[in-house]
Design an enzyme around this catalytic site. Structure first.
Site, PDB file in Angstrom:
ATOM      1  N   CYS A 262     -17.443-102.398 -56.046  1.00  0.00           N
ATOM      2  CA  CYS A 262     -17.159-103.772 -55.659  1.00  0.00           C
ATOM      3  C   CYS A 262     -18.097-104.652 -55.248  1.00  0.00           C
ATOM      4  O   CYS A 262     -18.413-105.703 -55.922  1.00  0.00           O
ATOM      5  CB  CYS A 262     -16.295-103.504 -54.549  1.00  0.00           C
TER       6      CYS A 262
HETATM    7  N1  LIG Z   1     -12.516 -98.359 -56.201  1.00  0.00           N
HETATM    8  C1  LIG Z   1     -12.578 -99.414 -55.416  1.00  0.00           C
HETATM    9  O1  LIG Z   1     -12.877 -99.182 -54.179  1.00  0.00           O
HETATM   10  C2  LIG Z   1     -11.603-100.868 -55.518  1.00  0.00           C
HETATM   11  C3  LIG Z   1     -11.292-101.498 -54.391  1.00  0.00           C
HETATM   12  C4  LIG Z   1     -10.674-102.659 -54.590  1.00  0.00           C
HETATM   13  C5  LIG Z   1     -10.584-103.124 -56.075  1.00  0.00           C
HETATM   14  N2  LIG Z   1     -11.230-102.509 -57.149  1.00  0.00           N
HETATM   15  C6  LIG Z   1     -10.930-103.151 -58.494  1.00  0.00           C
HETATM   16  O2  LIG Z   1      -9.687-102.374 -59.071  1.00  0.00           O
HETATM   17  C7  LIG Z   1     -10.253-102.404 -60.309  1.00  0.00           C
HETATM   18  C8  LIG Z   1      -9.966-100.776 -60.947  1.00  0.00           C
HETATM   19  O3  LIG Z   1     -11.209-100.205 -59.923  1.00  0.00           O
HETATM   20  P1  LIG Z   1     -11.189 -98.613 -59.954  1.00  0.00           P
HETATM   21  O4  LIG Z   1     -12.009 -98.359 -59.080  1.00  0.00           O
HETATM   22  O5  LIG Z   1      -9.756 -98.162 -59.727  1.00  0.00           O
HETATM   23  O6  LIG Z   1     -11.640 -98.137 -61.396  1.00  0.00           O
HETATM   24  P2  LIG Z   1     -11.506 -96.448 -62.072  1.00  0.00           P
HETATM   25  O7  LIG Z   1     -12.758 -96.619 -63.278  1.00  0.00           O
HETATM   26  O8  LIG Z   1     -11.449 -95.722 -61.110  1.00  0.00           O
HETATM   27  O9  LIG Z   1     -10.211 -96.809 -62.854  1.00  0.00           O
HETATM   28  C9  LIG Z   1     -10.038 -97.455 -63.759  1.00  0.00           C
HETATM   29  C10 LIG Z   1      -9.131 -96.402 -64.936  1.00  0.00           C
HETATM   30  O10 LIG Z   1      -8.778 -97.496 -65.827  1.00  0.00           O
HETATM   31  C11 LIG Z   1      -8.546 -96.648 -67.089  1.00  0.00           C
HETATM   32  N3  LIG Z   1      -8.351 -97.731 -68.128  1.00  0.00           N
HETATM   33  C12 LIG Z   1      -9.541 -98.548 -68.818  1.00  0.00           C
HETATM   34  N4  LIG Z   1      -9.147 -99.408 -69.641  1.00  0.00           N
HETATM   35  C13 LIG Z   1      -7.729 -99.094 -69.832  1.00  0.00           C
HETATM   36  C14 LIG Z   1      -6.638 -99.508 -70.541  1.00  0.00           C
HETATM   37  N5  LIG Z   1      -6.673-100.454 -71.507  1.00  0.00           N
HETATM   38  N6  LIG Z   1      -5.296 -98.849 -70.394  1.00  0.00           N
HETATM   39  C15 LIG Z   1      -5.145 -97.835 -69.547  1.00  0.00           C
HETATM   40  N7  LIG Z   1      -6.061 -97.418 -68.866  1.00  0.00           N
HETATM   41  C16 LIG Z   1      -7.442 -97.923 -68.537  1.00  0.00           C
HETATM   42  C17 LIG Z   1     -10.050 -95.897 -66.989  1.00  0.00           C
HETATM   43  O11 LIG Z   1      -9.945 -94.822 -68.045  1.00  0.00           O
HETATM   44  C18 LIG Z   1      -9.998 -95.349 -65.512  1.00  0.00           C
HETATM   45  O12 LIG Z   1      -9.345 -94.127 -65.349  1.00  0.00           O
HETATM   46  C19 LIG Z   1     -11.592-102.840 -60.752  1.00  0.00           C
HETATM   47  O13 LIG Z   1     -11.354-104.334 -61.053  1.00  0.00           O
HETATM   48  C20 LIG Z   1     -12.035-102.992 -59.285  1.00  0.00           C
HETATM   49  O14 LIG Z   1     -13.079-103.851 -58.907  1.00  0.00           O
HETATM   50  C21 LIG Z   1     -11.831-101.146 -56.740  1.00  0.00           C
END
Ligand SMILES: NC(=O)c1ccc[n+]([C@@H]2O[C@H](COP(=O)([O-])OP(=O)(O)OC[C@H]3O[C@@H](n4cnc5c(N)ncnc54)[C@H](O)[C@@H]3O)[C@@H](O)[C@H]2O)c1
Length: 420
Positions: A262
């Site tokens: 983030c």
């Molecule tokens: N990790 C955090 O602390 C956090 C907190 C708030 C917001 N976010 C936001 O949330 C979003 C996701 O982050 P995250 O940390 O969960 O990412 P992550 O990488 O842990 O998980 C994302 C998942 O989505 C999958 N993916 C990618 N493309 C796909 C598709 N087309 N169809 C199905 N699955 C797909 C990936 O394989 C992965 O498993 C981002 O925008 C991030 O900025 C993350």
């Protein structure tokens, strides 16, 4: 439309806890992920994130209502679709290709009456300008008239024992009143406090504002920390003293930089969009990026100077890094400044080992051996560099058994400890 079904697209740090929340609220949940390895692990009840344990996944599978899959057609006709896919930066610009692909999958499975929510962090305008046209184009349905659409930023804080999905207030928005109402009702079934806002762009901006606020304040304290030694000031004591003020001050701690999914990314989404639309800049964000990005260099310089005082060069020294994750008590080393520090020391010729109990051995950066935290390891290192202050570390033992500790987190005390 199949009532009571939710498809969560992306089963990562954000999507998996959400899938569990919806499941507990009584929904049947399709956990969709393109990563087949991840889906296999989920189907085998194997957790890969701190906030959802393997037992919880096993219990979810046992209900028969949680279905991890890579086959997007399993989501056909779901009542609710939530998109939680990555939104990284590519060469400084937002990479929304994951959102686009997820949107196409949703559109192919969308039926009248369904609700679509984007949770991935992104710049204002993504929901109405990028997501909406893809959903309408591929499905032949009309947003508002045929399906609900909105944005709700995720506030998950991996490893936080106090604030989780259920008790952290959730901001929600929709493209029209009916969408806001429906999205509020969905999240209200498993989250205690819902905060509706009047537009999707406000909700998108809320997330960027929160993270930019944190990013800028960390940069401020990092910059002051880097000049404090020359002024003969202990920055940690100054922060403690300032924190005694009951109003108008908020505590932020210096460190080796910012990491994770983030802070290093979200403010740049905002900056990029402002540059695109108004050709102006957000100077605070540019300055914060520069300061935080340079913290690893500063840490390396301090370690180099500390070794020099002991008549040692970085080249050939044995350096033990404590903690590679981007923050304490988690194993996520993505964008971690600790990894940048370790790589720089390696490039200078040091023999670098790291203690990182929470990261899979397979994910360790090349050239850096993982070791256990033992008195012998501490003793044989020329310098021990504390970069991520996991609570599991025994800080007294570290200070007692090391000849030189460089502590960037203010956790160690003793005559051989130097702090940031
Ligand atoms: N990790 C955090 O602390 C956090 C907190 C708030 C917001 N976010 C936001 O949330 C979003 C996701 O982050 P995250 O940390 O969960 O990412 P992550 O990488 O842990 O998980 C994302 C998942 O989505 C999958 N993916 C990618 N493309 C796909 C598709 N087309 N169809 C199905 N699955 C797909 C990936 O394989 C992965 O498993 C981002 O925008 C991030 O900025 C993350």
């Amino acid at each position: 439309m199949k009532k009571g079904t939710v498809a969560v697209i992306g089963q990562g740090y954000v999507g998996l806890p959400l899938a569990m929340g919806a499941l507990h609220a009584g929904y049947d949940v399709i956990g969709l992920d393109v990563d087949q390895e991840r889906v296999k692990r989920l189907a085998a009840a194997e957790s890969f994130i701190e906030d959802v344990g393997s037992e919880e996944i096993a219990a979810a599978l046992l209900t028969g209502r949680y279905h991890p899959t890579s086959d997007s057609s399993d989501a056909a006709g779901c009542e609710v679709f939530v998109i939680t896919v990555p939104t990284p930066l590519r060469d400084g610009a937002p990479d929304l290709s994951y959102v686009e692909r997820a949107a196409e999958d949703v559109a192919r499975n969308l039926t009248a009456g369904a609700t679509v929510v984007l949770e991935s962090t992104t710049y204002p305008g993504t929901t109405d300008q990028l997501l909406l046209p893809i959903l309408e184009g591929e499905s032949g349905l009309k947003a508002g008239a045929d399906f609900h659409l909105g944005y709700s930023p995720e506030r998950i804080d991996p490893g936080n024992q106090t604030w989780g999905l259920a008790n952290t207030p959730k901001v929600v928005s929709g493209i029209d009143d009916a969408s806001v109402e429906r999205i509020q009702e969905f999240y209200g079934s498993f989250i205690e406090t819902i905060v509706p806002v009047s537009s999707v762009r406000t909700a998108e901006m809320t997330k960027l504002l929160e993270n930019t606020f944190r990013h800028v304040n960390i940069a401020l304290v990092n910059e002051i920390a880097s000049v404090a030694p020359e002024l003969g000031v202990d920055i940690w004591e100054a922060i403690d003293a300032a924190d005694s003020k009951p109003f108008g001050f908020m505590r932020f701690a210096p460190g080796p930089g910012v990491g994770g999914h983030c802070l290093p990314i979200d403010p740049s989404y905002l900056l990029w969009q402002v540059r695109q639309t108004s050709r102006s800049d957000i100077q605070m964000v540019s300055a914060a990026n520069e300061i935080n990005d340079h913290m690893p260099d500063y840490i390396v310089r301090r370690v180099q100077a500390g070794l020099n005082d002991r008549r040692l060069a970085v080249n050939g020294s044995r350096i033990l890094i404590l903690g590679l994750a981007y923050k304490k008590n988690v194993g996520d080393i993505r964008e971690s400044p600790a990894v940048v520090v370790a790589r720089q020391l390696l490039a200078l010729g040091a023999d670098v080992c790291a203690v990182e109990p929470y990261t899979d051995a397979a994910l360790m950066p090349a050239g850096i051996d993982r070791v256990d935290l033992t008195a012998e390891e501490l003793d044989r290192s020329d310098v021990v560099v504390l970069l991520t202050d996991h609570d599991a570390f025994d800080y007294d033992m570290i200070a007692e058994n090391s000849s030189y500790v460089f502590d960037t987190r203010n956790r160690c005390r003793g005559p051989r400890v130097e702090r940031l």
